[in-house]
Enzyme design. Sequence first.
Site, PDB file in Angstrom:
ATOM      1  N   GLU A  73       0.832  -1.196   0.000  1.00  0.00           N
ATOM      2  CA  GLU A  73       0.000   0.000   0.000  1.00  0.00           C
ATOM      3  C   GLU A  73       0.873   1.255   0.000  1.00  0.00           C
ATOM      4  O   GLU A  73       1.878   1.339   0.704  1.00  0.00           O
ATOM      5  CB  GLU A  73      -0.871  -0.032   1.261  1.00  0.00           C
ATOM      6  CG  GLU A  73      -1.702   1.190   1.514  1.00  0.00           C
ATOM      7  CD  GLU A  73      -2.393   1.141   2.867  1.00  0.00           C
ATOM      8  OE1 GLU A  73      -3.349   1.910   3.063  1.00  0.00           O
ATOM      9  OE2 GLU A  73      -1.977   0.333   3.737  1.00  0.00           O
ATOM     10  N   HIS A  74       0.472   2.239  -0.805  1.00  0.00           N
ATOM     11  CA  HIS A  74       1.170   3.517  -0.807  1.00  0.00           C
ATOM     12  C   HIS A  74       0.489   4.468   0.168  1.00  0.00           C
ATOM     13  O   HIS A  74      -0.723   4.666   0.113  1.00  0.00           O
ATOM     14  CB  HIS A  74       1.159   4.139  -2.199  1.00  0.00           C
ATOM     15  CG  HIS A  74       1.786   5.499  -2.253  1.00  0.00           C
ATOM     16  ND1 HIS A  74       1.058   6.671  -2.126  1.00  0.00           N
ATOM     17  CD2 HIS A  74       3.077   5.873  -2.386  1.00  0.00           C
ATOM     18  CE1 HIS A  74       1.873   7.702  -2.188  1.00  0.00           C
ATOM     19  NE2 HIS A  74       3.104   7.256  -2.352  1.00  0.00           N
ATOM     20  N   LEU A  75       1.270   5.024   1.085  1.00  0.00           N
ATOM     21  CA  LEU A  75       0.750   5.985   2.054  1.00  0.00           C
ATOM     22  C   LEU A  75       1.479   7.310   1.884  1.00  0.00           C
ATOM     23  O   LEU A  75       2.713   7.345   1.867  1.00  0.00           O
ATOM     24  CB  LEU A  75       0.956   5.475   3.488  1.00  0.00           C
ATOM     25  CG  LEU A  75       0.224   4.191   3.881  1.00  0.00           C
ATOM     26  CD1 LEU A  75       0.671   3.739   5.266  1.00  0.00           C
ATOM     27  CD2 LEU A  75      -1.286   4.389   3.854  1.00  0.00           C
ATOM     28  N   ASP A  97      13.377  -2.379  14.109  1.00  0.00           N
ATOM     29  CA  ASP A  97      14.345  -1.452  13.510  1.00  0.00           C
ATOM     30  C   ASP A  97      13.752  -0.045  13.530  1.00  0.00           C
ATOM     31  O   ASP A  97      13.672   0.643  12.510  1.00  0.00           O
ATOM     32  CB  ASP A  97      14.679  -1.886  12.079  1.00  0.00           C
ATOM     33  CG  ASP A  97      15.894  -1.149  11.505  1.00  0.00           C
ATOM     34  OD1 ASP A  97      16.663  -0.565  12.300  1.00  0.00           O
ATOM     35  OD2 ASP A  97      16.057  -1.148  10.272  1.00  0.00           O
TER      36      ASP A  97
END
Length: 303
Positions: free
Chosen positions: A83-85, A211
């Site tokens: 998904e692009h956020l 991380d």
Amino acid sequence: MEQLLRAELRTTTLRAFGSPGGGCISEGRAYDTDSGPVFVKARQMFEGEVASLEALRSTGLLRAPRPIKVIDLPGGGAAFVMEHLKMRSLSSQASELGDQVADLHLYNQKLRDKLREEANTVGQRAEGAEPQHVTKFGFHTVTCCGFIPQVNEWQDDWSTFFTQYRLQAQLDLIEKDYADREARELWSQLQVKIPDLFSGLEIVPALLHGDLWSGNVAENDVGPIIYDPASFYGHSEFELAIALMFGGFPRSFFTAYHRKIPKAPGFDRRLLLYQLFNYLNHWNHFGWEYRSPSLSTMRKLLK
């Protein structure tokens, strides 16, 4: 690669937008597709990142990109579609992220406490309806911190897990590539002292991002966002070491976090131990400039 992405994503539209992104290890690009915008990263291994994102998202406590698909590339390597956020650097949402990360670290403990309460309650719990409490340290698959694969075999004891699968693993690589005598000598003295740093401390396995440095968090108008995880069940304090390094998080993050999880006795020395892992990991990734802070941290821990 674009032809392969069109076929795998079953999209006619595949239009790159924005600037190429990614960190020190992976390259990435955003694309418009028939189903909406996605973000695609290329690297060698992604199974651990997919599993990490799924584990973090399953708690419902933090916002992270939804994994869509891993595509094997001709000639080796893979592309990871997620998904692009839209996001910007973490700033005004730092306190909220501190709350959310503390809730994440308490999530498995609360599952344990709920199970104990139910064990003392008349009636039978519905099987399979609840998330499972994890009793050991580790993860169900290998993850990568940078480009280095991390073994996550389940262990009953945190000190054993961390010493063997985090510190010893990094020092084995340093021995292989650098044969550094001082590192070898300091480690031989330090490793026998590590269990003392956890004496009298109850450590409940906590689901970690793994991380959580400033380059792997962001925010938008909805709230904080975390990404690029290397998750496992470990000691919650481990997460805070890198959050204080390499630029660090705003103070409001830590204030909010410690309101929910106060510092335990011996916190500062254990923080040094966890920072040692990150310095060693950077030595293995980026070379000699991280030798000095690695050895200096070992010396401090031996005092």
